[in-house]
Design a protein around this motif. Sequence first.
Motif, PDB file in Angstrom:
ATOM      1  N   UNK A  14      64.292  59.360  88.708  1.00  0.00           N
ATOM      2  CA  UNK A  14      64.879  58.459  89.633  1.00  0.00           C
ATOM      3  C   UNK A  14      66.437  58.256  89.274  1.00  0.00           C
ATOM      4  N   UNK A  15      67.131  59.038  88.881  1.00  0.00           N
ATOM      5  CA  UNK A  15      68.475  58.829  88.356  1.00  0.00           C
ATOM      6  C   UNK A  15      69.335  60.129  88.644  1.00  0.00           C
ATOM      7  N   UNK A  16      70.761  60.003  88.750  1.00  0.00           N
ATOM      8  CA  UNK A  16      71.642  61.054  89.095  1.00  0.00           C
ATOM      9  C   UNK A  16      72.263  61.598  87.823  1.00  0.00           C
ATOM     10  N   UNK A  17      72.166  60.906  86.659  1.00  0.00           N
ATOM     11  CA  UNK A  17      72.990  61.350  85.362  1.00  0.00           C
ATOM     12  C   UNK A  17      71.913  62.301  84.907  1.00  0.00           C
ATOM     13  N   UNK A  18      72.520  63.280  84.066  1.00  0.00           N
ATOM     14  CA  UNK A  18      71.366  64.448  83.735  1.00  0.00           C
ATOM     15  C   UNK A  18      70.533  64.182  82.537  1.00  0.00           C
ATOM     16  N   UNK A  19      69.520  64.519  82.637  1.00  0.00           N
ATOM     17  CA  UNK A  19      68.362  64.533  81.729  1.00  0.00           C
ATOM     18  C   UNK A  19      68.235  65.627  80.745  1.00  0.00           C
ATOM     19  N   UNK A  20      67.966  65.519  79.485  1.00  0.00           N
ATOM     20  CA  UNK A  20      67.952  66.564  78.617  1.00  0.00           C
ATOM     21  C   UNK A  20      66.636  67.645  79.012  1.00  0.00           C
ATOM     22  N   UNK A  21      65.291  67.093  79.578  1.00  0.00           N
ATOM     23  CA  UNK A  21      64.375  67.703  79.807  1.00  0.00           C
ATOM     24  C   UNK A  21      63.893  68.042  81.372  1.00  0.00           C
ATOM     25  N   UNK A  22      64.481  67.014  82.159  1.00  0.00           N
ATOM     26  CA  UNK A  22      63.720  67.035  83.576  1.00  0.00           C
ATOM     27  C   UNK A  22      64.680  66.998  84.666  1.00  0.00           C
ATOM     28  N   UNK A  23      64.393  67.423  85.624  1.00  0.00           N
ATOM     29  CA  UNK A  23      65.355  67.685  87.006  1.00  0.00           C
ATOM     30  C   UNK A  23      65.757  65.886  87.302  1.00  0.00           C
ATOM     31  N   UNK A  24      66.755  65.802  87.917  1.00  0.00           N
ATOM     32  CA  UNK A  24      67.147  64.452  88.484  1.00  0.00           C
ATOM     33  C   UNK A  24      67.381  64.541  89.668  1.00  0.00           C
ATOM     34  N   UNK A  25      67.871  63.359  90.583  1.00  0.00           N
ATOM     35  CA  UNK A  25      68.171  63.350  91.832  1.00  0.00           C
ATOM     36  C   UNK A  25      69.265  64.259  92.173  1.00  0.00           C
ATOM     37  N   UNK A  26      70.095  64.577  91.234  1.00  0.00           N
ATOM     38  CA  UNK A  26      71.460  65.262  91.716  1.00  0.00           C
ATOM     39  C   UNK A  26      70.982  66.850  91.696  1.00  0.00           C
ATOM     40  N   UNK A  27      69.679  67.338  91.295  1.00  0.00           N
ATOM     41  CA  UNK A  27      69.067  68.433  91.544  1.00  0.00           C
ATOM     42  C   UNK A  27      68.830  68.811  92.997  1.00  0.00           C
ATOM     43  N   UNK A  28      68.743  67.591  93.854  1.00  0.00           N
ATOM     44  CA  UNK A  28      68.170  67.593  95.041  1.00  0.00           C
ATOM     45  C   UNK A  28      69.384  67.076  96.363  1.00  0.00           C
ATOM     46  N   UNK A  29      70.115  66.024  95.719  1.00  0.00           N
ATOM     47  CA  UNK A  29      70.826  65.377  96.696  1.00  0.00           C
ATOM     48  C   UNK A  29      72.142  65.409  96.241  1.00  0.00           C
ATOM     49  N   UNK A  30      73.007  65.809  97.213  1.00  0.00           N
ATOM     50  CA  UNK A  30      74.629  66.263  96.910  1.00  0.00           C
ATOM     51  C   UNK A  30      75.208  65.358  97.822  1.00  0.00           C
ATOM     52  N   UNK A  31      75.098  64.056  97.857  1.00  0.00           N
ATOM     53  CA  UNK A  31      75.939  63.002  98.636  1.00  0.00           C
ATOM     54  C   UNK A  31      76.469  62.189  97.701  1.00  0.00           C
ATOM     55  N   UNK A  32      77.949  61.887  97.741  1.00  0.00           N
ATOM     56  CA  UNK A  32      78.587  60.946  96.501  1.00  0.00           C
ATOM     57  C   UNK A  32      78.340  59.643  96.998  1.00  0.00           C
ATOM     58  N   UNK A  33      78.201  59.025  95.978  1.00  0.00           N
ATOM     59  CA  UNK A  33      78.247  57.633  95.869  1.00  0.00           C
ATOM     60  C   UNK A  33      76.924  56.918  96.290  1.00  0.00           C
ATOM     61  N   UNK A  34      75.784  57.523  96.371  1.00  0.00           N
ATOM     62  CA  UNK A  34      74.435  56.768  96.819  1.00  0.00           C
ATOM     63  C   UNK A  34      73.384  56.565  95.456  1.00  0.00           C
ATOM     64  N   UNK A  35      73.055  55.616  95.719  1.00  0.00           N
ATOM     65  CA  UNK A  35      72.122  55.149  94.513  1.00  0.00           C
ATOM     66  C   UNK A  35      70.725  54.739  95.211  1.00  0.00           C
ATOM     67  N   UNK A  36      69.669  55.014  93.949  1.00  0.00           N
ATOM     68  CA  UNK A  36      68.336  54.783  94.452  1.00  0.00           C
ATOM     69  C   UNK A  36      68.181  52.983  94.620  1.00  0.00           C
ATOM     70  N   UNK A  37      67.569  52.548  95.565  1.00  0.00           N
ATOM     71  CA  UNK A  37      67.069  51.269  95.689  1.00  0.00           C
ATOM     72  C   UNK A  37      65.714  51.148  95.232  1.00  0.00           C
ATOM     73  N   UNK A  38      65.647  51.167  93.842  1.00  0.00           N
ATOM     74  CA  UNK A  38      64.469  50.889  93.345  1.00  0.00           C
ATOM     75  C   UNK A  38      64.177  52.169  92.634  1.00  0.00           C
ATOM     76  N   UNK A  39      63.041  52.481  91.874  1.00  0.00           N
ATOM     77  CA  UNK A  39      62.759  53.744  91.031  1.00  0.00           C
ATOM     78  C   UNK A  39      61.340  53.957  91.278  1.00  0.00           C
ATOM     79  N   UNK A  40      61.046  55.188  90.885  1.00  0.00           N
ATOM     80  CA  UNK A  40      59.790  55.745  90.565  1.00  0.00           C
ATOM     81  C   UNK A  40      59.812  56.424  89.637  1.00  0.00           C
ATOM     82  N   UNK A  41      58.764  56.298  88.644  1.00  0.00           N
ATOM     83  CA  UNK A  41      58.833  56.703  87.170  1.00  0.00           C
ATOM     84  C   UNK A  41      58.404  58.381  87.357  1.00  0.00           C
ATOM     85  N   UNK A  42      58.711  59.179  86.415  1.00  0.00           N
ATOM     86  CA  UNK A  42      58.762  60.563  86.348  1.00  0.00           C
ATOM     87  C   UNK A  42      57.440  61.197  86.805  1.00  0.00           C
TER      88      UNK A  42
END
Length: 186
Positions: A14-42
Motif C-alpha cells: 500500500x505504497x507508491x515507492x518502490x519495493x525490492x520484492x513486491x508490486x506497489x500501487x504505482x504498478x496499478x495507478x498512474x495518477x499523480x499526487x494521490x496517496x492512500x487514505x489508510x493502508x492494507x498490509x500485503x
Amino acid sequence: MPLILFNKPFQVMSQFSAHAERETLSDYIDIPNVYPAGRLDADSEGLLLLTDDGKLQHEISHPRRKQPKTYLAQVEGSASLPALQQLRDPLDLGDFVTQGSQARLIQEPEWMWPRNPPIRERKNQPTSWIALTISEGKNRQVRRMTAAVGLPTLRLVRIAIGPFSLATHPVLPGEWREVDPAELEK
C-alpha cells in the motif's frame, strides 16, 4: 480532487515507492499526487481509497472520524456463537483493547474472486467466513482479533470503507475507478 477506489490485490504494498520484492500501487495507478487514505498490509486484499486532498485523506482514515470498515475473513476452524460474541465485545489484545465490533458468520461469498496463490487448505480442518465491521484500524487488528478467539485468519478482504463498498462500486483486483467524495457526507 479525485477520490480513487482501488481493489488491492494480495501481496501488493500500500505504497507508491518502490519495493525490492513486491508490486506497489504505482504498478496499478498512474495518477499523480494521490496517496492512500489508510493502508492494507500485503497479506490483505480489497478496498483502498486514494486521494490528493489531505483533508479528505484525514477524514477517511482518522479513527475519530469513525468511518466503519468491513472485512470478510476466511478463518481456520468453525466460528462458534461464543467466538462471534467475543469479537463483538471489546477484546483485549495485550497492547490495546478493541472497541466493540459487528461480527457475523456468513456463507462463502459467491462473487469473491479466487486468490492467487490460493490459501492453504487442510483436509481435516474446516474454514468459516466472518463479516467483521470495525471503526478502528490498528495494525493487523482483524487478524489479531480472530486469532485471539481461536480462529486464525487465512484470507482477509476489506470490502467497505464508510459508504464505499465493492458491492456498490464493483472493481476487480488490480482495477480502480473514480468516485464522488460527496458520498462520504451521506
